[in-house]
Scaffold this motif. Structure first.
Motif, short mmCIF file in Angstrom:
data_model
loop_
_atom_site.label_atom_id
_atom_site.label_comp_id
_atom_site.label_asym_id
_atom_site.label_seq_id
_atom_site.Cartn_x
_atom_site.Cartn_y
_atom_site.Cartn_z
N MET A 272 24.45 20.05 -34.20
CA MET A 272 24.88 21.02 -33.20
C MET A 272 24.01 20.89 -31.94
SD MET A 272 27.09 22.29 -35.17
CE MET A 272 27.70 23.94 -35.06
N LYS A 273 22.72 20.75 -32.15
CA LYS A 273 21.81 20.58 -31.01
C LYS A 273 22.12 19.25 -30.30
CE LYS A 273 18.30 23.73 -30.63
NZ LYS A 273 17.41 24.12 -31.72
N LEU B 183 24.93 17.86 -30.01
CA LEU B 183 26.12 18.06 -29.18
C LEU B 183 25.75 18.78 -27.88
CD1 LEU B 183 29.17 17.60 -29.00
CD2 LEU B 183 29.46 19.87 -29.98
N GLU B 184 24.80 19.69 -27.98
CA GLU B 184 24.33 20.37 -26.77
C GLU B 184 23.71 19.37 -25.81
OE1 GLU B 184 22.07 24.08 -26.59
OE2 GLU B 184 22.84 24.51 -28.59
N VAL C 24 24.47 16.21 -25.64
CA VAL C 24 25.60 15.45 -25.08
C VAL C 24 26.25 16.21 -23.92
CG1 VAL C 24 27.96 14.67 -25.58
CG2 VAL C 24 26.12 14.13 -27.17
N ALA C 25 26.51 17.50 -24.15
CA ALA C 25 27.18 18.30 -23.11
C ALA C 25 26.31 18.41 -21.85
CB ALA C 25 27.50 19.69 -23.65
N GLU D 237 26.31 15.03 -20.05
CA GLU D 237 27.62 14.85 -19.37
C GLU D 237 27.64 15.61 -18.05
OE1 GLU D 237 30.45 16.13 -22.34
OE2 GLU D 237 31.11 14.08 -22.65
N ILE E 262 31.52 11.45 -22.18
CA ILE E 262 31.22 10.57 -23.33
C ILE E 262 32.41 10.62 -24.28
CG2 ILE E 262 29.69 10.23 -25.31
CD1 ILE E 262 27.43 11.46 -23.61
N GLU F 138 34.80 10.88 -27.27
CA GLU F 138 34.59 11.62 -28.52
C GLU F 138 34.13 10.71 -29.68
OE1 GLU F 138 36.40 14.98 -29.01
OE2 GLU F 138 35.80 15.14 -31.09
N ILE G 157 30.36 9.89 -29.91
CA ILE G 157 29.37 10.95 -30.17
C ILE G 157 28.63 10.76 -31.51
CG2 ILE G 157 29.06 13.45 -30.51
CD1 ILE G 157 31.18 13.86 -28.30
N PRO G 158 29.36 10.45 -32.60
CA PRO G 158 28.62 10.28 -33.87
C PRO G 158 27.67 9.09 -33.88
CG PRO G 158 30.97 10.64 -34.26
CD PRO G 158 30.81 10.38 -32.80
N TYR H 7 45.23 11.91 -37.58
CA TYR H 7 44.20 12.42 -36.67
C TYR H 7 44.43 11.98 -35.23
CZ TYR H 7 39.76 13.25 -34.40
OH TYR H 7 38.80 13.67 -33.51
N ARG I 278 44.58 14.16 -31.74
CA ARG I 278 43.75 13.91 -30.55
C ARG I 278 44.65 13.82 -29.31
NH1 ARG I 278 39.29 14.80 -29.37
NH2 ARG I 278 39.78 13.81 -27.43
N ARG J 214 39.39 19.45 -35.78
CA ARG J 214 38.37 18.44 -35.47
C ARG J 214 38.61 17.87 -34.06
NH1 ARG J 214 35.20 16.11 -33.70
NH2 ARG J 214 33.85 14.41 -34.38
N THR K 257 35.10 19.81 -30.36
CA THR K 257 34.07 19.35 -29.41
C THR K 257 34.29 20.01 -28.06
OG1 THR K 257 34.17 17.24 -30.56
CG2 THR K 257 32.89 17.29 -28.54
N MET L 111 33.13 23.62 -28.27
CA MET L 111 31.67 23.77 -28.35
C MET L 111 31.01 23.45 -27.02
SD MET L 111 31.11 22.32 -32.17
CE MET L 111 29.34 22.53 -32.28
N LYS L 112 31.53 22.42 -26.37
CA LYS L 112 30.95 22.06 -25.07
C LYS L 112 31.16 23.16 -24.04
CE LYS L 112 31.33 17.04 -25.19
NZ LYS L 112 32.16 15.94 -24.65
N LYS M 238 31.47 26.22 -24.69
CA LYS M 238 30.93 27.47 -25.24
C LYS M 238 31.98 28.57 -25.30
CE LYS M 238 26.51 26.35 -25.85
NZ LYS M 238 25.43 26.38 -24.90
N TYR N 282 28.33 29.19 -30.70
CA TYR N 282 28.94 28.53 -29.53
C TYR N 282 30.08 29.37 -28.95
CZ TYR N 282 26.22 24.46 -30.74
OH TYR N 282 25.17 23.62 -31.00
#
Lengths: 85, 244
Positions: free
Chosen positions: A44-45, A47-48, A50-51, A54, A61, A63, A66-67, B64, B68, B120, B124, B127-128, B130, B173
């Motif tokens: 989670m951190k 991802l923060e 990454v955000a 960006e 970036i 998707e 990211i992993p 998936y 997307r 999924r 992202t 979360m980005k 928030k 988030y």
């Protein structure tokens, strides 16, 4: 999209973001350390980070990338690559 | 009331039944809607024409990459994404002794894996930024279990567990995740049952009537709105008292 003018400044900017979010002092940050295993930065951190990166560098970036981001070095390389495009 | 004004929602399985009612209710509440359909193209086309700011995308939620593509379409068309309603679902009801592996797999893949895939694909972004809201359509069958629905009950129970885990994961988030569990609702799924079965169903519902798809849709609009800002990880039955 901004071009890479100074790779050193870019790395410095990213290090600061990582330090701010992970709460690890910059001087203790190792570029090859793994976020999860060595730095205790959970996904989670990460991802923060990454955000924040960006937003700072005005890049997106993909998707699926990211992993694959596991260390500060991975972030530098990815951002460099994206800014060169 | 435009409680969803300026918001963008993805609604899966939006061409018929509860999904269709959700598309209409979200549009009426001021949201931009991207809805998916798989087989009902004519219904999807008619719905797209009849409602404001509504776009349909043919999608198999089991894939998936297709999910997307729906998220990308929403971001491209409406520049943002705020809500995902995972509604697409199928049932293949049989006693376990007669159930094939394919019967099991099709239901789990569509209902449970489809929920994973779309969530999924969107998480992202949520979360980005928030902020975001996921509404997962489960069923009373996922709470109580129903005979001849081992596959369906398992998929819907799985959705409840998925939603609760995710709600805890992303609450920080400002992303909310809730589950809606309809009972017997006036849809093609219930319509296809025999008259004697329908009669037994009505006898089993304390309120002695079927639910309307619009009643479920109104609940989803509420959950997607700011009025439900402090509700997450909740499992809400809308079943006329069936599972009391």
């Amino acid at each position: 999209m901004p071009k890479v003018k100074d790779a050193g400044a870019m790395r410095k900017g990213i290090r600061k973001l990582i330090s701010d979010i992970s709460e690890i002092p910059e001087k203790e940050l190792k570029d090859d350390a793994k976020f999860a295993e060595d730095m205790g930065v959970d996904s989670m951190k990460a991802l923060e980070i990454v955000a924040a990166v960006e937003k700072k560098f005005k890049v997106a970036i993909p998707e699926e990338q990211i992993p694959t981001i596991r260390s500060p070095n991975d972030v530098y390389e990815l951002i460099e690559k994206l800014l060169k495009k | 009331m435009n409680v969803l004004k300026g918001k963008t929602a993805i609604i899966t399985g939006g061409s018929r039944g509860i999904g269709r009612a959700c598309v209409l209710a979200f549009s009426k509440a001021g949201a931009n809607v991207v809805f998916t359909y798989n087989r009902s193209k004519d219904e999807a086309d008619a719905l797209q024409k009849s409602a404001k700011n509504v776009v349909s995308v043919k999608t198999d939620v089991r894939e998936y990459e297709q999910c997307r593509a729906v998220v990308n379409e929403a971001l491209k068309k409406f520049k943002k994404l705020d809500v995902v309603v995972n509604n697409a679902g199928v049932n293949i009801d049989k006693a376990l002794v007669m159930m094939t592996h394919d019967d099991w797999k099709t239901v789990i893949d569509t209902n449970l894996n489809g929920t994973f895939n779309m969530t999924r694909a969107a998480i992202t972004t949520f979360m980005k930024q928030k902020g975001g809201c996921v509404i997962n359509m489960s069923s009373v069958s996922g709470i109580t279990g129903l005979p001849r629905q081992t596959n369906y009950s398992a998929s819907k129970a799985g959705i409840i567990g998925f939603s609760k885990a995710l709600a805890k994961e992303v609450a920080g988030y400002n992303v909310r995740v809730n589950t809606v569990c309809p009972g017997y609702i006036k849809t093609d799924m219930v319509d296809s049952l025999g008259e004697d079965v329908k009669k037994k169903i009505l006898e089993s519902v304390p309120q002695k009537r079927l639910g309307e798809p619009e009643e479920v849709a109104d609940l989803c609009v509420f959950l997607a709105s700011g009025k439900a800002g402090y509700i997450t990880g909740e499992v809400i039955k809308i079943d006329g008292g069936l599972a009391i």
